[in-house]
Design a protein around this motif. Structure first.
Motif, PDB file in Angstrom:
ATOM      1  N   VAL A 125       0.841  -1.192   0.000  1.00 34.05           N
ATOM      2  CA  VAL A 125       0.000   0.000   0.000  1.00 34.05           C
ATOM      3  C   VAL A 125       0.879   1.246   0.000  1.00 34.05           C
ATOM      4  N   THR A 126       1.927   1.248   0.817  1.00 32.71           N
ATOM      5  CA  THR A 126       2.873   2.365   0.908  1.00 32.71           C
ATOM      6  C   THR A 126       4.292   1.825   0.735  1.00 32.71           C
ATOM      7  N   PRO A 127       5.295   2.685   0.539  1.00 34.50           N
ATOM      8  CA  PRO A 127       6.665   2.185   0.374  1.00 34.50           C
ATOM      9  C   PRO A 127       7.118   1.343   1.556  1.00 34.50           C
ATOM     10  N   SER A 128       7.728   0.196   1.249  1.00 34.55           N
ATOM     11  CA  SER A 128       8.234  -0.673   2.305  1.00 34.55           C
ATOM     12  C   SER A 128       9.233  -1.645   1.714  1.00 34.55           C
ATOM     13  N   GLY A 129      10.188  -2.056   2.550  1.00 35.95           N
ATOM     14  CA  GLY A 129      11.148  -3.064   2.116  1.00 35.95           C
ATOM     15  C   GLY A 129      11.858  -2.667   0.838  1.00 35.95           C
ATOM     16  N   ASN A 130      11.779  -3.526  -0.172  1.00 36.72           N
ATOM     17  CA  ASN A 130      12.457  -3.305  -1.438  1.00 36.72           C
ATOM     18  C   ASN A 130      11.584  -2.547  -2.440  1.00 36.72           C
ATOM     19  N   TYR A 131      10.521  -1.915  -1.946  1.00 35.19           N
ATOM     20  CA  TYR A 131       9.611  -1.185  -2.823  1.00 35.19           C
ATOM     21  C   TYR A 131       9.536   0.266  -2.376  1.00 35.19           C
ATOM     22  N   VAL A 132       9.807   1.210  -3.290  1.00 29.11           N
ATOM     23  CA  VAL A 132       9.673   2.623  -2.970  1.00 29.11           C
ATOM     24  C   VAL A 132       8.621   3.297  -3.850  1.00 29.11           C
ATOM     25  N   ASN A 133       8.647   3.030  -5.148  1.00 25.53           N
ATOM     26  CA  ASN A 133       7.642   3.580  -6.046  1.00 25.53           C
ATOM     27  C   ASN A 133       6.599   2.554  -6.450  1.00 25.53           C
TER      28      ASN A 133
END
Length: 307
Positions: free
Chosen positions: A107-115
Motif C-alpha cells: 500500500v505504501t513504500p516498504s522493504g524493497n519497494y519505494v515507487n
C-alpha cells in the motif's frame, strides 16, 4: 563505484536532534543515525544532491549541523521489482478513493519497494498528491483499500476502522482438514459451516510474525465455509478486530492454513517473489456509512472461485 538504485518519488525527512555533543556536519549525523546504510551510499547521495533542507537548499558532505532542523532525503533501494498486476479505482469522490490492490503490491513504500506501491501508482494515475491510506492491507493480500484525498477529513475515515464502524469481508482458499474432507465425501456436510474464533495473539519470532499466546482474547474473526471442490474450500472471513496477520493465524488455528501462505504454518526462506503463487486471501467487500456525505457504501470486487 556507481550504485544503481530506484528512488522514492516523495521525500522522507529526519529532525536533527539536539544532542551533546552535537555532530559537526549533517553527514556525520546521517552516517551514525542510519548505520544500516553504508557510508559510500550516503556520500553518493550527498554529492548528487539527493539530500536537502525544507526550502530545497542542498546538503552536502560539508554542510554544518543544524539542531532541530529537518533534513530531507529520498529512500532508495538497490533493485525495485515491477509488480506485474494492475490496480483498479472502484470509487472516487471529493474526499476518498476506493481501489482494488493486486497481490504483491504494498500500500505504501516498504522493504524493497519505494515507487511500486498503491499510493504512488494512484497519485500518478489521478494527479492527486494528497492520497493517503485510511487503513493498511498486507502486500501479500489483494483486495479493496480505502484511501483519502482530502487531508482535512482523513481522520474521519481513519476513525471508521478505529471505532469498528466498517465491515470487511475477505475471500480465502484453504485445503480442508481430513475430517471435513471425509464428511464432505460422505455427503454429511451442509454448507455454510461457521466458526467463531476468539483468542489472544502476540508477537512471534521473527517479530513480523504473529502467534497464539495464553491470556484474555484480543482477536475475533467470524469464518464461514461456503463452497467445496474436491478437498479445497472457499471461505468468507470477517475480522471483527484487526490484529496483524489475524485471518491467516485464525485459519491456521482451525487446521486450514491459506493456500500459498509463505508465513504460516511455517516461515519459508526469503527469495524473489513468485508471482504465479499469490496468497489466496482477498479483501472482497467493504461496507460503511461515508462520514462526510452520509451515503451507505457497499463496494465489492470479484471474489475467488473454485470453478
Amino acid at each position: 563505484m556507481t550504485i544503481n538504485t530506484a528512488r522514492a518519488a516523495q521525500p522522507s525527512y529526519v529532525v536533527l536532534p539536539k544532542t551533546d555533543p552535537l555532530p559537526v556536519t549533517v553527514a556525520e549525523f546521517l552516517l551514525q543515525h542510519f548505520s544500516q546504510i553504508t557510508p559510500e551510499v550516503w556520500m553518493q547521495r550527498l554529492r548528487k544532491g539527493k539530500v536537502h533542507w525544507k526550502n530545497g537548499e542542498l546538503i552536502d558532505e560539508h554542510t554544518p549541523y543544524r539542531p532541530l532542523a529537518r533534513a530531507y532525503y529520498y529512500r532508495e533501494v538497490a533493485v525495485e521489482t515491477k509488480v506485474p498486476f494492475e490496480e483498479v479505482i472502484l470509487h472516487q469522490d471529493d474526499n476518498a478513493i476506493i481501489a482494488y490492490k493486486p497481490h504483491f503490491l504494498p500500500v505504501t513504500p516498504s522493504g524493497n519497494y519505494v515507487n511500486e506501491c498503491l499510493v504512488h501508482r494512484l497519485r500518478i494515475k489521478t494527479g492527486i498528491d494528497t492520497i493517503a491510506p485510511a487503513h493498511r492491507l498486507d502486500k501479500h493480500t489483494a483486495g479493496i483499500v480505502l484511501l483519502t484525498t482530502n487531508p482535512e477529513v482523513r481522520h474521519q475515515y481513519h476513525n471508521l476502522f478505529i471505532e469498528g464502524k466498517i465491515r470487511k469481508d475477505y475471500h480465502a482458499l484453504a485445503q480442508l482438514t481430513p475430517e471435513l474432507s471425509a464428511a464432505h465425501q460422505a455427503g454429511n456436510l451442509n454448507l455454510p459451516i461457521s466458526w467463531t474464533v476468539k483468542n489472544r495473539l502476540g508477537p512471534a519470532s521473527p517479530s513480523f510474525l504473529t502467534q497464539l499466546v495464553e491470556g484474555e482474547p484480543n482477536s475475533h474473526s467470524e469464518i464461514q465455509l461456503i463452497a467445496i471442490k474436491a478437498d479445497m474450500g472457499l471461505f468468507v472471513l470477517s475480522p471483527i478486530t484487526g490484529k496483524t496477520h489475524q485471518l491467516r493465524v485464525h485459519m491456521q488455528s482451525l487446521g486450514m492454513p491459506l493456500v500459498n501462505d509463505s508465513f504460516y504454518p511455517e516461515l519459508q526462506p526469503k527469495g524473489p517473489e513468485d508471482f504465479t503463487k499469490p496468497l489466496k486471501l482477498l479483501a472482497q467487500r467493504l461496507r460503511f456509512i461515508d462520514p462526510i456525505s452520509g451515503v451507505v457504501r457497499d463496494i465489492q470486487c470479484q471474489g475467488f472461485s473454485l470453478d
